[in-house]
Enzyme design. Structure first.
Site, PDB file in Angstrom:
ATOM      1  N   THR A  80      -0.558   1.110   7.517  1.00  0.00           N
ATOM      2  CA  THR A  80      -0.519  -0.299   5.855  1.00  0.00           C
ATOM      3  C   THR A  80      -0.428  -1.960   6.531  1.00  0.00           C
ATOM      4  OG1 THR A  80       1.942   0.261   6.755  1.00  0.00           O
ATOM      5  CG2 THR A  80       0.820   1.372   4.677  1.00  0.00           C
TER       6      THR A  80
ATOM      7  N   THR B 281       0.919  -1.437  -0.084  1.00  0.00           N
ATOM      8  CA  THR B 281      -0.245   0.179  -0.437  1.00  0.00           C
ATOM      9  C   THR B 281       0.665   1.664  -0.117  1.00  0.00           C
ATOM     10  OG1 THR B 281      -1.536  -1.176   0.774  1.00  0.00           O
ATOM     11  CG2 THR B 281      -1.635   1.074   1.065  1.00  0.00           C
TER      12      THR B 281
ATOM     13  N   GLY C  33      -9.587  -4.106   1.705  1.00  0.00           N
ATOM     14  CA  GLY C  33      -8.827  -4.001   2.400  1.00  0.00           C
ATOM     15  C   GLY C  33      -9.691  -2.530   3.571  1.00  0.00           C
ATOM     16  N   ASP C  34      -8.319  -2.375   4.040  1.00  0.00           N
ATOM     17  CA  ASP C  34      -8.524  -0.844   4.810  1.00  0.00           C
ATOM     18  C   ASP C  34      -7.897   0.760   4.263  1.00  0.00           C
ATOM     19  OD1 ASP C  34      -5.906  -1.439   5.043  1.00  0.00           O
ATOM     20  OD2 ASP C  34      -5.733  -0.691   6.951  1.00  0.00           O
TER      21      ASP C  34
ATOM     22  N   ARG D 270     -12.290  -8.917  -1.810  1.00  0.00           N
ATOM     23  CA  ARG D 270     -11.900  -8.568  -0.896  1.00  0.00           C
ATOM     24  C   ARG D 270     -11.602  -6.595  -0.789  1.00  0.00           C
ATOM     25  NH1 ARG D 270      -6.873  -6.259   1.627  1.00  0.00           N
ATOM     26  NH2 ARG D 270      -6.465  -6.686   3.468  1.00  0.00           N
TER      27      ARG D 270
ATOM     28  N   GLY E   3      -5.196  -4.882   6.789  1.00  0.00           N
ATOM     29  CA  GLY E   3      -5.884  -4.566   6.540  1.00  0.00           C
ATOM     30  C   GLY E   3      -7.627  -4.736   8.281  1.00  0.00           C
TER      31      GLY E   3
HETATM   32  N1  GLY Z   1      -3.506  -1.997   4.280  1.00  0.00           N
HETATM   33  C1  GLY Z   1      -3.927  -2.756   3.322  1.00  0.00           C
HETATM   34  C2  GLY Z   1      -5.128  -4.369   2.942  1.00  0.00           C
HETATM   35  O1  GLY Z   1      -5.177  -4.297   3.533  1.00  0.00           O
HETATM   36  O2  GLY Z   1      -5.203  -4.424   1.076  1.00  0.00           O
END
Ligand code: GLY
Length: 307
Positions: free
Chosen positions: A216, A165, A195-196, A193, A219
């Site tokens: 990072t 990320t 992520g955060d 999916r 997530g």
């Molecule tokens: N932090 C990036 C993800 O989980 O995709």
């Protein structure tokens, strides 16, 4: 003024610094830096030539947040466009929504004339074929992709715990604080999916009154802990930046179930302080910092907390 990015964002940092020095607002300055990261085929966790999902597709995630207005824009699981971060920005400026995903995000991207792109390049294809070869049974190989992906004997994995990320956090000459993120997410993720990185409050949050945070790595953890929003809320409650980040780390440490792994928290406050803490990394974690007292961006090492 200040700029904080993770090391994955290094190729865009000089551009963002130049723009901040020229009084471009923080949100546009960080977007222009991240666009260089998205277009760089040497970086395999953001934009072009990254590592794909279980089906070999790059589904990209991105978010931006303007700390003056607390408006945000985000896209998730976006396929076939070069600059997710620019499309996220337009979600913020052109719509009364905060996040678009999948087919809707792609339709919106076409409508605003965003640049189409085949992000799946040589590294994407080679790595995916090697991965499939190592995890599928002979029977699964015969009928792929018509298999239950649930049965694939592999977990999504962080390609390199140092580099996943990109996150940018900045305060401009006027005091505006902004954040932006961009990622291809974890390799071999189940299609769809998120992520955060596209989830405001988890992977990033900006509030010009207090500060900003962006995360990072895992997530799945920061979504559950609401990490980025928590750091800014802890600042609002009167904690120092260092205390706020440590409190958010403790919230992550308290997660005992589900998928738990490394997380790095990057944070700034509105007084020019910065803090980067890496929870359970398996190596040192670098980041870049710039402020007007520095001639050029400096590489530094995150504080490490191991549990
Ligand atoms: N932090 C990036 C993800 O989980 O995709």
């Amino acid at each position: 003024m200040i700029l904080l990015t993770n090391y994955e964002g290094r190729c865009g940092v000089y551009k963002t610094v130049e723009l901040l020095k020229n009084k471009v607002n923080a949100i546009r300055a960080i977007i222009e830096g991240i666009k260089l990261v998205e277009a760089n085929p040497e970086i395999h966790t953001v934009g072009a030539n990254s590592l794909p999902n279980l089906l070999g597709q790059l589904e990209l995630d991105s978010a931006v947040m303007d700390g003056n207005t607390r408006r945000s824009g985000a896209v998730g699981a976006l396929k076939g466009f070069k600059h997710p971060v620019e499309i996220a920005y337009h979600v913020m400026t052109d719509l009364e929504h905060e996040i678009l995903v999948g087919a809707g995000a792609e339709r919106f991207a076409k409508e605003i004339g965003a640049e189409k792109y085949i992000n799946e390049m040589e590294n994407t294809k080679t790595a995916w074929h090697e991965f499939l070869d190592s995890v599928l049974t002979e029977e699964q190989k015969q009928i792929f992709p018509n298999i239950r992906l649930l049965d694939v004997k592999a977990k999504p994995k962080d390609p390199d715990p140092l580099f996943d990320t990109t996150v940018y956090l900045a305060q401009d000459y006027s005091g505006r604080i902004a954040t932006a993120t961009s990622t291809s997410g974890w390799p071999w993720k189940y299609p769809g999916r998120l992520g955060d990185s596209p989830i405001i409050g988890a992977g990033s949050y900006a509030d010009s009154r207090y500060g900003a945070c962006a995360c990072t790595h895992t997530g799945e953890m920061t979504i559950r802990a609401g990490t980025a929003r928590s750091v800014v809320l802890y600042l609002k409650m009167g904690l120092t930046l260092s205390e706020a980040v440590h409190e958010a780390v403790m919230d992550l440490v308290d997660l005992k179930t589900g998928f738990t792994n490394a997380v790095t928290i990057h944070a700034i406050d509105n007084k020019g302080h910065y803090k980067v803490v890496a929870l359970n990394p398996n190596k040192e974690v670098k980041y870049l910092i710039w402020h007007p007292d520095l001639d050029e961006p400096k590489i530094k090492l995150a504080e490490i907390i191991t549990t």
